[in-house]
Design an enzyme around this catalytic site. Structure first.
Site, short mmCIF file in Angstrom:
data_model
loop_
_atom_site.label_atom_id
_atom_site.label_comp_id
_atom_site.label_asym_id
_atom_site.label_seq_id
_atom_site.Cartn_x
_atom_site.Cartn_y
_atom_site.Cartn_z
N SER A 1 2.53 75.81 -29.81
CA SER A 1 3.23 76.81 -30.60
C SER A 1 4.29 77.49 -29.74
CB SER A 1 2.26 77.85 -31.13
OG SER A 1 2.96 78.96 -31.68
N HIS A 2 5.49 77.63 -30.30
CA HIS A 2 6.56 78.30 -29.56
C HIS A 2 6.28 79.80 -29.42
CE1 HIS A 2 10.29 78.50 -27.53
NE2 HIS A 2 10.87 77.48 -28.14
N SER A 3 5.35 80.34 -30.20
CA SER A 3 4.95 81.73 -30.00
C SER A 3 4.09 81.89 -28.75
CB SER A 3 4.18 82.25 -31.21
OG SER A 3 5.04 82.46 -32.30
#
Length: 471
Positions: A166-168
């Protein structure tokens, strides 16, 4: 996606799917995400290809899977947020990170296909999408694992490892460090020695707006620092809404933004050797090529921006932008701690009219890019972070916006999950496939592979303008 199809390839059969928990469980906790983390919670994928080797031809898929699993267990003990889930704060509707020890997902798969049958691994192939695990979380991010991986054994004895994160959770540099740690801990055919691993710092405190150490900037007035990249995006949207552009992605005078879907794009990789880059520098800078200092990124970003805008036929009076990520780890005051694992980038932006861009020399455009990079200060970071705190709109027309992502300093192919480097590491289809990725060429360390998504009708024109002065 109008790219090479996979109908002629054998199927990929999943043989095992397991949840991988940290070897040592950490206390459950919530890590508050920064606005930089919340921009794209989706999983971003890359696929590592390792061709058949005598070094591991006698190893079973089960033993390799076990090594990867145990290595991931050990890695998740230190990189514990990767074993968590995103959670929605009901009071403000924002995503945070719940360190819940729910684990990552690791998948084992087999195919009778041979890696050589895939052709040039640098060119995107829809078959690659079958080499990564795509969890079904029904649009509920709280159910989405933050790290997923699939190891696939090919009929030739080679392997692929498709990894999504996840880019988060991580930005590019943090993803590189996480994967490097996992490969090191897996120790397939190698001993754990001679490698420095950074201890990750997961708390986002320095980038949280509620942190008392962050001074809120004035939003207007002579002393205001503006997040220029976001201002430029709004200007592009306003331009499109007023019908000031009339390119193929704009509905003139309709008052509506165009559909920036990606279904018709072709993903194309251009191989630029170190010699080709030097040739371009020599031809566009002439006798000053030895004295005019610029990086490969700055030169190629200027060249891509000019070639793409011209190939797309943007109206001469239209505003066009080049935007690219700048690492802010050493831009903040104080600098972010070594090993910071969150998203630590903001977008820098340069803007011109299409006519100015076409008429401008490469040197002029490189100077604009350098100016945009120099503008990234601690105040800019705060202003950018504050601007993201409001409601987020849609992206502007992609013809007028050229996005570049620099992976040159992240040589993913050097991450040796197996014995030696990967033959290639391919990004899979991203949410914005028009982005131009600059990646280090695995054969020529001075070379760059540039992948970009283009409309089929623009591909030949872009290739012509982009490769001019490269030969």
């Amino acid at each position: 996606m109008a790219t090479q199809h996979d109908e002629n390839y054998p199927t990929v059969r999943v043989t095992k799917t397991v949840s991988v928990l940290p070897k040592s469980l950490n206390p459950t906790q919530t890590i508050h995400l920064s606005n930089l983390d919340r921009q794209c919670p989706l999983l971003m994928y890359v696929v590592f290809f390792y061709k058949s080797s005598a070094a591991y031809q006698n190893l079973s898929l089960d033993s390799i899977f076990s090594c990867l699993k145990s290595g991931l267990e050990e890695t998740l003990s230190i990189w514990y947020p990767a074993a968590g889930r995103l959670s929605l704060n009901t009071s403000d509707g924002k995503l945070n990170l719940w360190c819940s020890n729910d684990g990552a997902v690791l998948v084992e798969a087999v195919t009778s296909a041979k890696i050589i049958e895939l052709g040039d691994l640098s060119q995107y192939n829809e078959f690659f999408e079958h080499l990564a695990y795509k969890p079904d979380f029904h649009g509920n991010f709280s159910e989405m694992p933050l790290v997923v991986a699939q190891v696939t054994r090919f009929g030739c004895g080679g392997y692929s490892i498709g990894i999504g994160s996840s880019h988060s959770l991580f930005d590019g540099p943090a993803t590189y460090d996480f994967l490097h740690a996992w490969a090191f801990n897996s120790a397939i055919l190698k001993q754990k020695k001679g490698t420095k691993l950074y201890k990750p710092v997961h708390e986002r405190g320095a980038l949280l707006l509620e942190n008392p150490g962050i001074t809120k900037l004035p939003e207007s007035g002579s002393s205001a620092t503006r997040a220029v990249a976001i201002d430029h995006l709004y200007q592009l949207i306003k331009q499109a809404m007023s019908g000031q552009t009339c390119g193929p992605d704009t509905m003139f005078g309709s008052g509506k933004l165009p559909d920036v879907g990606n279904s018709n794009l072709v993903l194309k990789t251009f191989h630029l050797s170190g010699a080709m880059i030097e040739s371009l520098k020599s031809k566009v800078f002439g006798d000053r090529s030895g004295s005019f200092s610029c990086s490969s990124f700055e030169l190629l970003a200027a060249h891509v921006w000019k070639a793409r805008t011209k190939a797309l036929g943007v109206m001469k009076g239209s505003m066009v932008c080049l935007q690219f990520a700048v690492d802010i780890r050493k831009k903040t005051v104080p600098p972010l701690p070594e090993g910071f694992s969150g998203n630590a980038y903001v977008l820098a932006s340069a803007a011109l009219t299409a006519e100015e861009l076409e008429a401008g020399s490469h040197e002029d455009i490189v100077d604009k890019i350098k100016e945009a990079k120099r503008s990234i200060s601690n105040d800019y970071v705060i202003a950018y972070n504050q601007a993201l705190d409001g409601p987020q709109g849609t992206l502007p027309p992609q013809n007028q916006l050229t996005l570049v992502s620099d992976w040159i300093r992240m040589p993913f192919h050097k991450i040796d999950f197996f014995h030696g480097e990967a033959a290639y590491v391919s990004p899979l289809l991203s949410p914005i496939p028009q982005v131009a990725y600059f990646m280090q060429n695995p054969i020529d360390s001075r070379g760059v592979d540039m992948r970009i998504g283009l409309l089929p009708q623009s591909l030949n024109a872009f290739s012509h303008y982009f490769l001019t002065n490269m030969q």
